[in-house]
Write a protein that holds these residues in place. Structure first.
Motif, PDB file in Angstrom:
ATOM      1  N   VAL A 706       0.821  -1.209   0.000  1.00 31.08           N
ATOM      2  CA  VAL A 706       0.000   0.000   0.000  1.00 31.08           C
ATOM      3  C   VAL A 706       0.857   1.262   0.000  1.00 31.08           C
ATOM      4  O   VAL A 706       0.400   2.340  -0.387  1.00 31.08           O
ATOM      5  CB  VAL A 706      -0.950  -0.025   1.222  1.00 31.08           C
ATOM      6  N   ASN A 707       2.124   1.141   0.401  1.00 34.18           N
ATOM      7  CA  ASN A 707       3.014   2.302   0.426  1.00 34.18           C
ATOM      8  C   ASN A 707       3.725   2.539  -0.907  1.00 34.18           C
ATOM      9  O   ASN A 707       4.342   3.590  -1.102  1.00 34.18           O
ATOM     10  CB  ASN A 707       4.073   2.139   1.525  1.00 34.18           C
ATOM     11  N   ASN A 708       3.680   1.576  -1.827  1.00 35.93           N
ATOM     12  CA  ASN A 708       4.463   1.674  -3.064  1.00 35.93           C
ATOM     13  C   ASN A 708       4.204   2.948  -3.864  1.00 35.93           C
ATOM     14  O   ASN A 708       5.149   3.597  -4.340  1.00 35.93           O
ATOM     15  CB  ASN A 708       4.225   0.442  -3.933  1.00 35.93           C
ATOM     16  N   PRO A 709       2.949   3.385  -4.072  1.00 36.98           N
ATOM     17  CA  PRO A 709       2.730   4.600  -4.874  1.00 36.98           C
ATOM     18  C   PRO A 709       3.281   5.862  -4.235  1.00 36.98           C
ATOM     19  O   PRO A 709       3.442   6.882  -4.919  1.00 36.98           O
ATOM     20  CB  PRO A 709       1.198   4.670  -4.988  1.00 36.98           C
ATOM     21  N   HIS A 710       3.572   5.797  -2.960  1.00 35.36           N
ATOM     22  CA  HIS A 710       3.992   6.998  -2.224  1.00 35.36           C
ATOM     23  C   HIS A 710       5.496   7.050  -1.968  1.00 35.36           C
ATOM     24  O   HIS A 710       5.973   7.988  -1.334  1.00 35.36           O
ATOM     25  CB  HIS A 710       3.254   7.067  -0.887  1.00 35.36           C
ATOM     26  N   ARG A 711       6.226   6.064  -2.439  1.00 38.38           N
ATOM     27  CA  ARG A 711       7.660   6.040  -2.161  1.00 38.38           C
ATOM     28  C   ARG A 711       8.378   7.077  -3.018  1.00 38.38           C
ATOM     29  O   ARG A 711       8.000   7.310  -4.173  1.00 38.38           O
ATOM     30  CB  ARG A 711       8.233   4.654  -2.407  1.00 38.38           C
ATOM     31  N   PRO A 712       9.453   7.679  -2.475  1.00 39.90           N
ATOM     32  CA  PRO A 712      10.226   8.646  -3.275  1.00 39.90           C
ATOM     33  C   PRO A 712      10.785   7.992  -4.530  1.00 39.90           C
ATOM     34  O   PRO A 712      11.031   6.777  -4.571  1.00 39.90           O
ATOM     35  CB  PRO A 712      11.341   9.079  -2.319  1.00 39.90           C
ATOM     36  N   SER A 713      11.018   8.788  -5.540  1.00 41.60           N
ATOM     37  CA  SER A 713      11.446   8.246  -6.835  1.00 41.60           C
ATOM     38  C   SER A 713      12.765   7.501  -6.738  1.00 41.60           C
ATOM     39  O   SER A 713      12.974   6.513  -7.450  1.00 41.60           O
ATOM     40  CB  SER A 713      11.566   9.384  -7.859  1.00 41.60           C
ATOM     41  N   TRP A 714      13.670   7.917  -5.866  1.00 41.22           N
ATOM     42  CA  TRP A 714      14.994   7.294  -5.817  1.00 41.22           C
ATOM     43  C   TRP A 714      14.943   5.881  -5.231  1.00 41.22           C
ATOM     44  O   TRP A 714      15.890   5.118  -5.403  1.00 41.22           O
ATOM     45  CB  TRP A 714      15.981   8.162  -5.022  1.00 41.22           C
ATOM     46  N   CYS A 715      13.841   5.549  -4.542  1.00 39.48           N
ATOM     47  CA  CYS A 715      13.745   4.205  -3.956  1.00 39.48           C
ATOM     48  C   CYS A 715      12.437   3.528  -4.342  1.00 39.48           C
ATOM     49  O   CYS A 715      11.888   2.738  -3.572  1.00 39.48           O
ATOM     50  CB  CYS A 715      13.917   4.253  -2.437  1.00 39.48           C
ATOM     51  N   ARG A 716      11.953   3.817  -5.548  1.00 35.02           N
ATOM     52  CA  ARG A 716      10.761   3.119  -6.029  1.00 35.02           C
ATOM     53  C   ARG A 716      11.062   1.643  -6.291  1.00 35.02           C
ATOM     54  O   ARG A 716      10.212   0.780  -6.157  1.00 35.02           O
ATOM     55  CB  ARG A 716      10.252   3.779  -7.327  1.00 35.02           C
ATOM     56  N   THR A 717      12.304   1.348  -6.675  1.00 33.67           N
ATOM     57  CA  THR A 717      12.720  -0.042  -6.871  1.00 33.67           C
ATOM     58  C   THR A 717      13.194  -0.617  -5.538  1.00 33.67           C
ATOM     59  O   THR A 717      13.905   0.058  -4.784  1.00 33.67           O
ATOM     60  CB  THR A 717      13.868  -0.125  -7.896  1.00 33.67           C
ATOM     61  N   THR A 718      12.800  -1.836  -5.280  1.00 32.66           N
ATOM     62  CA  THR A 718      13.237  -2.492  -4.041  1.00 32.66           C
ATOM     63  C   THR A 718      14.721  -2.797  -4.144  1.00 32.66           C
ATOM     64  O   THR A 718      15.151  -3.629  -4.942  1.00 32.66           O
ATOM     65  CB  THR A 718      12.460  -3.799  -3.824  1.00 32.66           C
ATOM     66  N   ARG A 719      15.511  -2.096  -3.341  1.00 37.74           N
ATOM     67  CA  ARG A 719      16.968  -2.252  -3.450  1.00 37.74           C
ATOM     68  C   ARG A 719      17.575  -2.426  -2.067  1.00 37.74           C
ATOM     69  O   ARG A 719      17.209  -1.745  -1.115  1.00 37.74           O
ATOM     70  CB  ARG A 719      17.598  -1.057  -4.164  1.00 37.74           C
ATOM     71  N   LEU A 720      18.535  -3.332  -2.008  1.00 36.37           N
ATOM     72  CA  LEU A 720      19.298  -3.589  -0.791  1.00 36.37           C
ATOM     73  C   LEU A 720      20.765  -3.376  -1.113  1.00 36.37           C
ATOM     74  O   LEU A 720      21.315  -4.024  -2.010  1.00 36.37           O
ATOM     75  CB  LEU A 720      19.065  -5.019  -0.314  1.00 36.37           C
ATOM     76  N   THR A 721      21.394  -2.459  -0.412  1.00 39.44           N
ATOM     77  CA  THR A 721      22.819  -2.201  -0.589  1.00 39.44           C
ATOM     78  C   THR A 721      23.600  -3.005   0.439  1.00 39.44           C
ATOM     79  O   THR A 721      23.348  -2.896   1.641  1.00 39.44           O
ATOM     80  CB  THR A 721      23.134  -0.705  -0.414  1.00 39.44           C
ATOM     81  N   MET A 722      24.536  -3.831  -0.038  1.00 36.81           N
ATOM     82  CA  MET A 722      25.341  -4.650   0.863  1.00 36.81           C
ATOM     83  C   MET A 722      26.781  -4.130   0.846  1.00 36.81           C
ATOM     84  O   MET A 722      27.425  -4.093  -0.200  1.00 36.81           O
ATOM     85  CB  MET A 722      25.299  -6.125   0.457  1.00 36.81           C
ATOM     86  N   LEU A 723      27.260  -3.742   2.009  1.00 37.52           N
ATOM     87  CA  LEU A 723      28.594  -3.164   2.138  1.00 37.52           C
ATOM     88  C   LEU A 723      29.617  -4.259   2.423  1.00 37.52           C
ATOM     89  O   LEU A 723      29.360  -5.178   3.201  1.00 37.52           O
ATOM     90  CB  LEU A 723      28.616  -2.149   3.284  1.00 37.52           C
ATOM     91  N   TRP A 724      30.784  -4.148   1.788  1.00 34.87           N
ATOM     92  CA  TRP A 724      31.849  -5.094   2.088  1.00 34.87           C
ATOM     93  C   TRP A 724      33.180  -4.361   2.122  1.00 34.87           C
ATOM     94  O   TRP A 724      33.363  -3.325   1.490  1.00 34.87           O
ATOM     95  CB  TRP A 724      31.876  -6.231   1.076  1.00 34.87           C
ATOM     96  N   GLN A 725      34.095  -4.906   2.925  1.00 37.03           N
ATOM     97  CA  GLN A 725      35.424  -4.317   3.071  1.00 37.03           C
ATOM     98  C   GLN A 725      36.422  -5.119   2.240  1.00 37.03           C
ATOM     99  O   GLN A 725      36.413  -6.336   2.259  1.00 37.03           O
ATOM    100  CB  GLN A 725      35.839  -4.316   4.546  1.00 37.03           C
ATOM    101  N   GLN A 726      37.300  -4.425   1.544  1.00 38.37           N
ATOM    102  CA  GLN A 726      38.217  -5.041   0.595  1.00 38.37           C
ATOM    103  C   GLN A 726      39.634  -5.099   1.161  1.00 38.37           C
ATOM    104  O   GLN A 726      40.128  -4.131   1.742  1.00 38.37           O
ATOM    105  CB  GLN A 726      38.202  -4.241  -0.710  1.00 38.37           C
ATOM    106  N   ASP A 727      40.269  -6.260   0.989  1.00 39.56           N
ATOM    107  CA  ASP A 727      41.666  -6.374   1.406  1.00 39.56           C
ATOM    108  C   ASP A 727      42.572  -5.971   0.236  1.00 39.56           C
ATOM    109  O   ASP A 727      42.087  -5.679  -0.871  1.00 39.56           O
ATOM    110  CB  ASP A 727      41.956  -7.789   1.913  1.00 39.56           C
ATOM    111  N   PRO A 728      43.882  -5.923   0.420  1.00 39.05           N
ATOM    112  CA  PRO A 728      44.775  -5.490  -0.664  1.00 39.05           C
ATOM    113  C   PRO A 728      44.671  -6.323  -1.931  1.00 39.05           C
ATOM    114  O   PRO A 728      45.027  -5.843  -3.017  1.00 39.05           O
ATOM    115  CB  PRO A 728      46.169  -5.613  -0.033  1.00 39.05           C
ATOM    116  N   ASP A 729      44.180  -7.561  -1.827  1.00 40.90           N
ATOM    117  CA  ASP A 729      44.057  -8.412  -3.009  1.00 40.90           C
ATOM    118  C   ASP A 729      42.688  -8.303  -3.677  1.00 40.90           C
ATOM    119  O   ASP A 729      42.382  -9.071  -4.604  1.00 40.90           O
ATOM    120  CB  ASP A 729      44.318  -9.872  -2.628  1.00 40.90           C
TER     121      ASP A 729
END
Length: 981
Positions: A706-729
């Motif tokens: 029910v909230n989908n029509p009201h979501r801001p344009s930048w997050c209309r798509t269901t998106r999950l950002t996963m953060l990871w830390q990188q080693d020297p390799d």
């Protein structure tokens, strides 16, 4: 007067309970009640519980074990045996305790008078009761019972064969205080009540009880044969419950020894009937009801719900596994199935198990709604919240108040309720405070709590048979079955085997259930049934195993057009650091968006929150638009925050948009955010985590359509950002620092999740990325791929990451093997694995090595529900500048630290207990080690206030500075929680 009558005149002078509480004196009653009177109270209670509390399948098992198939005889035999649980109190070592043991000094003159009267009447007391050979009275019972009921083996003083059934019954009764004894414990008790001294008294007691219940003693040896494991557990469960109910002085009055025994028996039957009714210890009489009546806000079941309803068997116990996305309606389907199974099988109630306390608190509200509709108009049932801080929740006290409003005097925390009625045409969930007593919450007809109760049930902790027996009477629902470590999964497997053997039914719910877990639970259930059954080869997300072991599946397949599809874009992004991450989110959601940032641990969560607060005003954000939630907040603050989040981001009324939903919100949280909290975010960010955790977390993003029509344009798509830390390799950092191995850098997230699982999840996702760098995940279509890519066979041919995978996989297998070993060392199984031989009664002995299930026990053996690090519960209070101690930093809630008794002022006692729990926090035991270690608790200042004498107490200033306890080592903030400094 015959010899038996003369003997009975002496027998009635053996006391069973004394008036230590003063309850009998307040009523004008005697200072003690005869042992025989208490035994008759227990016999009567066991009979009423047999008739009204035990479900048909439990009565059937007891009928086989104690009646050779004749239910009427089994009922009488069980009543007799339950009554004889305290037979061993007729001994010098027990009877001498009144005068020579601990107790109220004012009762000692009465004890002396009793002893003189008992000796005069012919009770065979020894010459020196103060130094009598000591054994626990329940162990004396275990020794004496077989001989009295017909065993003629050498141990019983005869020359015949050993009657294993009678000896088993004696040992089980020897465990009625919580621990089934070891053989050597029973052997040591043989000298405490010699047959030459006490044999006639014991025989007279047995005969009197048998006469009362109408049983021919010669029958007992012919019918007692408790071979079936679940029958032993059910028997001990009934003994526990009968004894506890019959020991309640609110209903059972002390008897005058001069009154005829026949009058005691009549009074016992009346009081037992009243007590069982008052405690609502009656089976759930589930009435016919439609889905629409059950769930009026969703009158039509969804396709997969309807398929599940059709799939359930028309009769008999069942195990049901429901796999579906978060928010798809699994819980409501499970409750419908529980109601159906209660109707067809006659279960006494249900218990819902969840991974965390927060999840249990949320689901309890759903169960409360369910009961309102499924209970008959005017029907009142107890619903318990089963976890360590239940009494700190408003829901529990609302339920207690509802119980009190039905006409109760509520004189203390063990008060009862008379027949209650409702006036709005619906049922009512309440909670009798009697169920707040330790271990009794599971006995309540309905319960919601943590999975810990199920994990403890097959372990030898104190009163484990009460836990297991209560669960065997019910339908058990295990939610989020994927969320448990292997150690817990092993214990759950043993519990599932017991539940199947005991006739219970089980519903397992999960959004992401690995095949290995599903297969193990299925195998455990079939082992409990003792049959494999056929698999019809059908497919679907719902699996049902019926009472014959037959397996069927159903429900819409992933590619079915009727199957709801959840699409999520997962973006793997290198962690930019706290400041850049927060600044980017504040800017991105400046014009709207509710965002959640999930951290694996509390420290990074707190750092990110503090960065956000620092940048808030410059970014145009108000501080109250930024929240933080984690496990190091006092329940007083955490419960309020969870309620606030539910108010802001929870579902709206009747499926409508939530009118309280803010335009923007930034929430920093740990993993507690994904455990059954019904919240809807526009966007989510998480640390690198196992792929199944990511899928579960995804269920909090775009949750309410029910909230989908009201979501801001930048997050209309269901998106999950996963953060990871990188080693020297260029590989992910997944292991904690290890200086000996040459790894000075690392992530402590690798202590929370297995490094191999983190690395395998990262690899699986990177391999799945499209040209835009996104993983287009669609569930349930991709659920199997996501799980099996990480949790099935080890990954091969992975290129540059293969070395990391190989190294961490070896450690992963070692850790899993250790968890499996620890679980196996602790658990009881109903049958041996190879030959399926029933477990012997002595093999269920727990002694005291296992502890109470939540304390004590020997390291490596002690019963525990999870292997997480140990913690210490500490009370944290505020000390104001004027010295006043308060519950809150503002100084508005003055702490009640006086001596409060439930017998004198139950309102003040309840309020105090709730407030103290709300200010209690579990501090990790590792905080007492290392460079910044806390001072030992023994060095903390002692407090004179009665409420603080037995608790580790920490006093802090309103600004969070530690004033008393580990001074200079801790700081507490009502927003960011407790931290070590």
């Amino acid at each position: 007067m015959g010899r038996f009558q003369l003997l009975l005149r002496a027998v009635v002078l053996a006391w069973g309970k004394t008036d230590q509480s003063g309850e009998s004196a307040r009523r004008g009653g005697p200072a003690w009640t005869p042992l025989l009177a208490h035994l008759l109270d227990v016999a009567a209670t066991a009979g009423v519980l047999w008739d009204r509390h035990l479900p048909p399948h439990i009565r059937q098992r007891l009928t086989e074990a104690f009646g050779a198939g004749d239910e009427a005889i089994a009922r009488q035999v069980v009543m007799l045996l339950a009554a004889l649980h305290d037979l061993g109190k007729a001994s010098d070592c027990f009877l001498g305790q009144w005068q020579h043991g601990p107790g109220k000094p004012q009762l000692k003159p009465q004890a002396k008078a009793w002893e003189e009267q008992a000796r005069t009447a012919g009770l065979p007391l020894g010459d020196d009761l103060a130094h009598a050979f000591y054994a626990r009275h329940e162990h004396i019972t275990a020794v004496a019972l077989p001989r009295l009921l017909g065993c003629a083996c050498t141990e019983c003083g005869g020359t015949g064969e050993r009657h294993e059934g009678l000896h088993d019954a004696g040992v089980l009764l020897g465990g009625h205080h919580g621990h089934i004894p070891h053989p050597e414990t029973v052997d040591r008790a043989r000298g405490a009540a010699p047959v030459a001294q006490w044999g006639d008294v014991h025989a007279a007691i047995v005969q009197t009880v048998a006469d009362a219940v109408g049983l021919d003693l010669a029958t007992v040896a012919q019918v007692v044969d408790p071979v079936r494991p679940s029958a032993r557990v059910a028997f001990l469960y009934l003994v526990y419950l009968s004894d506890w109910v019959a020991s309640d002085t609110e209903f059972f009055h002390f008897r005058v020894h001069a009154t005829p025994v026949t009058e005691w028996w009549q009074a016992a039957k009346q009081e037992a009937d009243q007590a069982v009714r008052a405690r609502r210890l009656t089976r759930w009489q589930a009435r016919p009801i439609t889905w629409e009546e059950m769930w009026p806000d969703t009158p039509l079941p969804r396709t997969f719900q309807a398929d599940g309803m059709r799939l359930v068997s028309a009769e008999g116990q069942a195990m049901i596994v429901v796999e579906s996305d978060t928010g798809s309606g699994k819980t409501r389907l499970a409750l419908w199935m529980a109601h159906h199974l209660a109707r067809t099988c006659g279960y006494s109630g249900l218990y819902m198990a969840l991974p965390t306390r927060a999840a249990g608190n949320q689901v309890a509200k759903e169960l409360q709604k369910f009961l309102k509709t499924v209970l008959a108009p005017g029907e009142v049932r107890d619903m318990a919240l089963v976890h360590g801080t239940a009494q700190a929740t408003d829901l529990v006290h609302q339920l207690i108040d509802a119980h009190q409003a039905q006409g109760d005097p509520l004189t203390d925390l063990s008060s009862a309720v008379e027949a209650a009625t409702c006036t709005d045409g619906s049922g009512l969930a309440v909670l009798d405070p009697w169920y707040l007593r330790r271990c009794l919450a599971l006995v309540a007809g309905f319960g919601v709590g943590t999975v810990d109760q199920i994990a403890l049930a097959p372990q030898g902790s104190r009163h484990w048979a009460l836990r297991l027996g209560a669960l065997m009477c019910k339908i058990v629902i295990i939610d989020e079955a994927h969320a448990y470590e292997l150690f817990q999964q092993g214990l759950l497997g043993a519990a599932v085997e017991w539940l199947a053997e005991g006739g219970a039914s089980l519903v397992v719910l999960s959004a992401t259930l690995p095949r290995s877990i599903r297969d193990e639970l299925t195998a455990a259930w079939r082992r409990g049934l003792g049959m494999t059954g056929a698999d019809d080869g059908s497919r679907g997300p719902i699996m049902v195993i019926d009472q014959n072991g037959r397996l069927r599946r159903g429900g819409p397949l992933p590619d079915d057009p009727q199957t709801p599809k959840l699409r999520t874009d997962i973006q793997l992004t290198e962690d930019p650091g706290e400041r850049d991450l927060v600044a980017g989110l504040l800017d991105q959601a400046r014009n709207g968006g509710c965002v959640v940032v999930r951290s694996t641990r509390v420290d990074p969560c707190r750092l990110r929150y503090r960065e956000a607060i620092q940048l808030a005003r410059a970014s145009g954000w108000r501080p109250d638009e930024i929240l933080i939630l984690h496990g190091m907040l006092l329940p007083r603050h955490r419960l309020l925050l969870e309620a606030r989040l539910a108010d802001l981001l929870g579902p709206g009324p009747k499926g409508q948009r939530n009118p309280n939903r803010p335009n923007r919100l930034l929430v920093f949280a740990t993993g507690v955010i994904e455990q059954s909290l019904d919240l809807d975010f526009d966007h989510g960010v998480t640390d690198l985590c196992p792929i199944d955790v990511a899928v579960q977390f995804r269920g909090r993003i775009h949750r309410h359509a029910v909230n989908n029509p009201h979501r801001p344009s930048w997050c209309r798509t269901t998106r999950l950002t996963m953060l990871w830390q990188q080693d020297p390799d260029g590989l992910p950092i997944v292991e904690p620092p290890d200086y000996q191995a040459g790894r000075p850098t690392g992530t402590y997230d690798g202590l929370v999740y297995a490094p191999y699982v983190l690395a395998a999840s990262w690899h699986a996702l990177t391999q799945r990325r499209d040209s835009d760098g996104l993983v287009r995940l669609q569930t349930p279509r991709d659920s199997a791929w996501a799980l099996e890519s990480v949790y099935s066979a080890p990954i091969q041919d992975a290129g540059a990451v293969q070395g990391l995978l190989d190294r961490t996989h070896t450690a992963y297998l070692e850790a899993l093997a250790d968890e499996a070993r620890q679980a196996e060392a602790r658990m009881f199984r109903p049958y041996t694995r190879r030959r399926r031989t029933p477990v012997a009664t002595y093999d269920l002995a727990s002694g005291y090595d296992h502890g109470d299930g939540d304390s004590g026990g020997v390291t490596g053996i002690a019963a525990v529900s999870r292997l997480g690090e140990e913690s210490v519960d500490c009370l944290i209070l505020y000390q104001q500048p004027d010295g006043t101690i308060t519950y809150d930093h503002e100084g508005l809630l003055k702490a009640d630290l006086g001596q409060r008794s439930p017998g004198r002022n139950v309102t003040a006692y309840r309020r105090q207990q709730k407030d103290l729990l709300a200010n209690t926090l579990a501090i990790p035991a590792r905080w007492w080690n290392g460079r910044r270690s806390l001072q030992p608790i023994t060095d903390w200042p002692k407090h004179l206030q009665p409420a603080l004498r037995r608790r580790p107490a920490i006093l802090i200033a309103p600004d969070g500075t530690c004033l008393s306890g580990p001074v200079g080592r801790l700081r507490y903030d009502h927003t960011t929680g407790l931290e070590r400094i």
